[in-house]
Design an enzyme around this catalytic site. Structure first.
Site, short mmCIF file in Angstrom:
data_model
loop_
_atom_site.label_atom_id
_atom_site.label_comp_id
_atom_site.label_asym_id
_atom_site.label_seq_id
_atom_site.Cartn_x
_atom_site.Cartn_y
_atom_site.Cartn_z
N GLU A 24 59.73 61.27 -87.63
CA GLU A 24 60.22 62.24 -86.63
C GLU A 24 59.08 62.71 -85.73
O GLU A 24 59.27 62.91 -84.53
CB GLU A 24 60.84 63.45 -87.32
N TYR A 55 69.13 82.71 -65.31
CA TYR A 55 69.26 81.64 -66.30
C TYR A 55 68.40 80.43 -65.98
O TYR A 55 68.06 79.65 -66.86
CB TYR A 55 70.72 81.24 -66.55
N GLU A 75 64.56 75.67 -87.70
CA GLU A 75 64.67 77.12 -87.84
C GLU A 75 63.53 77.82 -87.10
O GLU A 75 63.72 78.83 -86.44
CB GLU A 75 64.65 77.54 -89.32
N LYS A 100 70.34 69.00 -84.25
CA LYS A 100 69.53 67.81 -84.51
C LYS A 100 70.52 66.69 -84.87
O LYS A 100 70.76 66.42 -86.05
CB LYS A 100 68.57 68.11 -85.65
#
Length: 131
Positions: A24, A55, A75, A100
């Protein structure tokens, strides 16, 4: 019913290098981010950008969080995004969901995600567009 205004940024897609496994961190993968920004007060009838959250600026902050750092845990990435938004913009709180979709899990699943909800702690801190 209490009035509440929320700005949604949905399906922001980035290619980044977050994860525990070495593959990864070397090969990278897609991440999808959804964010809800809870505004401090209803602003829809004021028609003034200075009274709300820009935004486009939020998007840049999220992009920087995802691309400029590497985290083992989604997280931690979600927490970093929430912290940057709550400390940098005029809002009462934020919900961040990091998806993910290609997580290295041996099984058939559509998506793995983490969702965090944070309220703003210090109302006096603003980085962008402080009035």
């Amino acid at each position: 019913m209490k009035e509440s205004d929320v700005i949604h940024l949905r399906g922001m897609e980035f290619y980044a290098y977050h994860g525990v496994m070495e593959e990864e961190q070397v090969l990278g993968q897609r991440f999808l981010i959804d964010v809800d920004i809870f505004l401090k007060k209803p602003v829809s009838m004021q028609d003034n950008l200075a009274e709300t959250v820009n935004y486009a600026e939020v998007y840049q902050v999220i992009k920087n969080c995802v691309l400029d750092q590497r985290y083992q845990l989604i997280e931690t990435l979600a927490e970093k995004i929430a912290l940057e938004i709550t400390t940098g913009f005029r809002c009462s709180g934020v919900r961040v969901e990091v998806h993910k979709p290609n997580a290295p899990v041996s099984g058939i699943l559509k998506d793995i995600s983490v969702e965090i909800i944070r309220e703003k702690k210090d109302e006096s801190i603003f980085k962008f567009g402080e009035q």
